[in-house]
Motif scaffolding. Sequence first.
Motif, mmCIF file in Angstrom:
data_model
loop_
_atom_site.group_PDB
_atom_site.id
_atom_site.type_symbol
_atom_site.label_atom_id
_atom_site.label_comp_id
_atom_site.label_asym_id
_atom_site.label_seq_id
_atom_site.Cartn_x
_atom_site.Cartn_y
_atom_site.Cartn_z
ATOM 1 N N HIS A 29 -2.482 6.402 -4.700
ATOM 2 C CA HIS A 29 -1.334 6.295 -5.605
ATOM 3 C C HIS A 29 -0.584 7.621 -5.645
ATOM 4 O O HIS A 29 -1.099 8.650 -5.186
ATOM 5 N N PHE A 45 7.584 -3.524 -9.303
ATOM 6 C CA PHE A 45 6.190 -3.247 -9.634
ATOM 7 C C PHE A 45 5.853 -3.978 -10.936
ATOM 8 O O PHE A 45 6.749 -4.311 -11.727
ATOM 9 N N SER A 74 1.808 -1.204 -10.607
ATOM 10 C CA SER A 74 1.129 -1.557 -9.361
ATOM 11 C C SER A 74 1.662 -2.859 -8.812
ATOM 12 O O SER A 74 2.484 -3.546 -9.430
ATOM 13 N N THR A 112 0.853 -1.192 0.000
ATOM 14 C CA THR A 112 0.000 0.000 0.000
ATOM 15 C C THR A 112 0.884 1.236 0.000
ATOM 16 O O THR A 112 2.059 1.176 0.380
ATOM 17 N N TYR A 158 -3.726 -4.025 -8.637
ATOM 18 C CA TYR A 158 -4.384 -2.721 -8.531
ATOM 19 C C TYR A 158 -4.187 -1.985 -9.859
ATOM 20 O O TYR A 158 -3.280 -2.299 -10.627
ATOM 21 N N HIS A 159 -5.051 -0.990 -10.154
ATOM 22 C CA HIS A 159 -4.866 -0.295 -11.441
ATOM 23 C C HIS A 159 -3.551 0.463 -11.477
ATOM 24 O O HIS A 159 -2.832 0.416 -12.470
ATOM 25 N N HIS A 160 -3.196 1.187 -10.438
ATOM 26 C CA HIS A 160 -1.827 1.691 -10.299
ATOM 27 C C HIS A 160 -1.597 2.253 -8.909
ATOM 28 O O HIS A 160 -2.435 2.960 -8.361
ATOM 29 N N HIS A 161 -0.442 1.891 -8.348
ATOM 30 C CA HIS A 161 0.031 2.473 -7.096
ATOM 31 C C HIS A 161 0.940 3.671 -7.370
ATOM 32 O O HIS A 161 1.050 4.578 -6.552
ATOM 33 N N THR A 204 0.979 -1.908 -15.569
ATOM 34 C CA THR A 204 -0.453 -2.123 -15.784
ATOM 35 C C THR A 204 -1.005 -1.311 -16.944
ATOM 36 O O THR A 204 -2.071 -1.636 -17.458
ATOM 37 N N ASP A 262 -12.515 4.539 -6.167
ATOM 38 C CA ASP A 262 -12.365 3.383 -7.047
ATOM 39 C C ASP A 262 -13.708 2.731 -7.319
ATOM 40 O O ASP A 262 -14.471 2.440 -6.381
#
Length: 290
Positions: free
Chosen positions: A179, A200, A214, A15, A218-221, A203, A132
């Motif tokens: 993010h 990473f 990510s 996270t 996840y879609h992007h961190h 994505t 989200d």
Amino acid sequence: MTTSFSQDLLPAELTMGTVMLKVGDMKVMSDYYQRALGLDVVAEQDGGLYLGRVGKPVVHLAPAAGLQVPGRGEAGLFHTAILFKDQPSLAATIATAAEFEPRAFAGSADHLVSEAFYFTDPEGNGIELYYDKPRELWQWDGANVVMDNVALPPQRFLQEHLSEAAVTGQREAAAGVGHVHLQVGDVETAQKFYVETLGFERTAGWHGQALFVSAGGYHHHMAMNVWNSRGAGPRRDTLGLGEVLIEVPGADDVSALADRLKVAGVHNHHTGAELRFEDPWRNKLRVAVR
């Protein structure tokens, strides 16, 4: 690197933690983050403030009065993205931010995976406030998540989701860093560092001008773009981004990353529970046990 080598990937439970900003005017900036964004003082340290929700820090404002504002084309922070648990709590903060300083609003978009609203703080740091959509609604094209920029009128969003209960309970509604989006000099170097070295997973991309990465699907961190900063070199010490914190479940995750950085020749400081290092543009990162 391919994603089949799981030991070379950051943990799926990763996270994003607190984003530290170097600040010229602490009063103006703390007023903005508290009054516009509804954050509370979680802790104070060395003249700086940790601001967040429900005891969880979101941003760390660190006094740095002698530094200059970075130029538009320099590497550094594009925006800190604050994630809300539902649309009403997001709407409440959009409303307070727009009321506090309407000129700080910088746009909005439905990204298919999320609904996002953009602002700029008093010292020019970008902020994204977002929600989200349920993961079952996200679409994937192989390993790439499908994202777009679809019109999202803010007034309509507020009419549909803003409620008296959400406004009254704004500060009791959890929010955290979802993010962090950076400005970098080139996407290829970002890919080598953030994907091939840090671990990473890629994505999404954006016409060779942006990279989204990510952990855990996840879609992007994190994201990196060259929209304003193509060709930028290492950063000067300026106001703005001070440090990005990435949180992982255990010390083994920190040690595994320390080993990868060592093999890649990336200078780092490893104390066991945390690891400090810089990306190729001198953006400071810290990976620590959550």
